[in-house]
Design an enzyme around this catalytic site. Structure first.
Site, PDB file in Angstrom:
ATOM      1  NE  ARG A  12      -3.741  -2.472   0.614  1.00 39.87           N
ATOM      2  CZ  ARG A  12      -4.430  -3.155  -0.290  1.00 39.87           C
ATOM      3  NH1 ARG A  12      -4.219  -2.953  -1.580  1.00 39.87           N
ATOM      4  NH2 ARG A  12      -5.322  -4.027   0.070  1.00 39.87           N
ATOM      5  CG  ASN A  18      -2.810  -3.214  -5.990  1.00 40.53           C
ATOM      6  OD1 ASN A  18      -1.799  -3.562  -5.383  1.00 40.53           O
ATOM      7  ND2 ASN A  18      -4.018  -3.570  -5.613  1.00 40.53           N
ATOM      8  CG  ASP A  62      -3.190  -9.062  -7.980  1.00 43.38           C
ATOM      9  OD1 ASP A  62      -3.894  -9.985  -8.397  1.00 43.38           O
ATOM     10  OD2 ASP A  62      -3.201  -8.680  -6.800  1.00 43.38           O
ATOM     11  CG  HIS A 107      -6.921 -10.296 -10.551  1.00 43.61           C
ATOM     12  ND1 HIS A 107      -7.026 -10.113  -9.200  1.00 43.61           N
ATOM     13  CD2 HIS A 107      -8.192 -10.228 -11.023  1.00 43.61           C
ATOM     14  CE1 HIS A 107      -8.300  -9.937  -8.877  1.00 43.61           C
ATOM     15  NE2 HIS A 107      -9.028  -9.999  -9.973  1.00 43.61           N
ATOM     16  CG  ASP A 167      -4.507 -11.633  -2.750  1.00 45.33           C
ATOM     17  OD1 ASP A 167      -3.956 -10.520  -2.908  1.00 45.33           O
ATOM     18  OD2 ASP A 167      -5.644 -11.883  -3.194  1.00 45.33           O
TER      19      ASP A 167
HETATM   20 ZN   LIG Z   1      -5.611 -10.514  -7.422  1.00 44.05          ZN
END
Ligand SMILES: [Zn+2]
Length: 434
Positions: free
Chosen positions: A65, A95, A153, A182, A310
């Site tokens: 993050r 991401n 992802d 993903h 994950d």
């Molecule tokens: Zn994912």
């Protein structure tokens, strides 16, 4: 830094394919030493009887993050959580805000992880600019900055054209960079928040069909056949995805797949116990028991070669929202090893080597990174695990800022006792060191 002598550990070393009781030495330079030679300088001794020593545990799929959403997690808290989870290396998904889609962004995130200095990161760069699925990102620049894989992802690479370009790029490398997909066809998953089945119907939740995952798996296998390159399927969860993966592997294509611990342990019945809250909301969604069983069997048959958390930390208020509005994700890096031991070792009698391969040699093979294992001269990265210890998951005690896990209150079997990276303790006696 003092040298270490670890006595009587069960050395579970998937990198060498060996599982033996041994004394292990670590020299003051942070490398495994020859067991027959004396160690120089001060030596700290550990009685490791009853413990497994597992070299270089990798969690290939985490979300830290930073930059942009540090209230959920930052690189410091995420690295601490990794250390507490027995993990030496993390695969950092891009991401963040902004997305890691450029050479500069990749260099910055990797230098932040190095500055924190607890764990090593394998950077994963975005496939498309901003992970928006429109234009290719700067793959070459990110690779120069140290990216070990590419992924959008959080989102799929839905465009066949962009996926074929990424695979063709992968194929051009001497050591093909893996493209981590993903799997989610957005036209099929559209608006779904839970597995499309009786539980979702009973709870009145919009369903996401299993085919949303598997149709993209079959398409991507077709693209690998046509364009070459290396594909890795993140968090596989439905039987037809596993079929696609098995057929690709049988055909000798460079395709690998990963399972997330929550899909191995939980079913969609879990949603009811948190209803109407979204604590068990995750993407792909928790599936029915028959699908969970198929996933465990795919691990046992060697179709799935990687387990990764994950790890997706979120704020408490976000996850407390009603199910449909809560964000997808589970904070999982601190329970990864315990879930694997609970399900696969204690529950299904898989050997220590079989279980630990999923978080060591398995992910190393995806990225193509060499590591020798517990041999003199190799960097001394390892976890010490008490395989029998039972403990109750208590999220307020996590190092992660994300306390969002449906495992709260669950009893797991198998506990990380210490984590060592480069010969130095980064976790011991229940505490992160530094
Ligand atoms: Zn994912």
């Amino acid at each position: 830094m003092s040298a270490l002598r670890l006595k009587g550990a069960r050395v579970v070393d998937p990198y060498r394919g060996s599982d033996t009781e041994a004394n292990v030495g670590v020299d003051a330079d942070g490398r495994f030493a020859s067991p027959d030679l004396p160690l120089a300088g001060p030596v700290e001794e550990w009685d490791c009887r009853g413990l497994w020593l597992v070299p270089r545990v990798v969690d290939l799929h985490v979300h830290f993050r930073e930059p942009g959403q540090e209230y959920k997690e930052d690189i410091t808290s995420g690295s601490q959580a990794a250390a507490a989870g027995g993990v030496s290396v993390v695969g950092l998904m891009p991401n963040t805000v902004p997305v890691a889609d450029s050479e500069a962004a990749m260099a910055q995130v990797l230098s932040r992880v190095a500055e924190v200095g607890l764990v090593e990161a394998w950077g994963i760069g975005a496939v498309t600019q901003g992970s928006l699925g429109q234009e290719p990102a700067d793959w070459e620049g990110m690779r120069r900055a140290g990216a070990r894989a590419l992924s959008d992802d959080g989102h799929p690479v839905a465009s066949s054209r962009l996926m074929s370009l990424a695979l063709a790029y992968s194929a051009r490398q001497g050591r093909p960079i893996p493209v981590i997909q993903h799997l989610e066809d957005p036209e099929l998953s559209c608006g779904g928040v839970a597995h499309d089945g009786p539980v979702a119907a009973r709870l009145g939740l919009p369903g996401m069909p299993g085919a949303a995952e598997s149709v993209l798996a079959w398409r991507d296998i077709g693209l690998v056949r046509a364009f070459g390159g290396r594909i890795h399927f993140a968090h596989c969860s439905v039987p037809d995805t596993l079929e696609a993966l098995a057929s690709a592997r049988a055909a000798g294509l460079a395709a690998t797949g990963e399972a997330a611990p929550h899909h191995l342990l939980l079913t969609d019945e879990e949603l009811a116990s948190w209803h109407p809250g979204g604590m068990a909301k995750v993407n792909p969604p928790l599936r029915p028991g028959t699908m969970r069983e198929a996933l465990c069997q795919a691990v046992e048959r060697g179709v799935i070669t990687v387990a990764a958390s994950d790890h997706a930390p979120h704020g408490a208020l976000e996850k407390a929202r009603p199910f449909a509005e809560a964000p997808f994700g589970i904070s999982g890096i601190e329970t990864l090893l315990a879930v694997l031991l609970t399900v696969l070792h204690h529950g299904r009698q898989r050997t220590p080597l079989e279980v630990m391969r999923l978080v060591t040699a398995g992910p190393h093979a995806v990225v193509g990174e060499p590591y020798a294992g517990v041999v003199p001269g190799a960097a001394a990265d390892f976890a010490l695990i008490d395989p029998q210890a039972r403990w109750q998951v208590d999220p307020p005690r996590f190092y992660s800022r994300g306390q969002n896990t449906p495992l709260a209150g669950h009893t797991l079997r198998g506990q990380v006792v210490a984590t060592v990276r480069g010969g130095q303790f980064i976790f011991r006696e229940g505490q992160v060191v530094r």
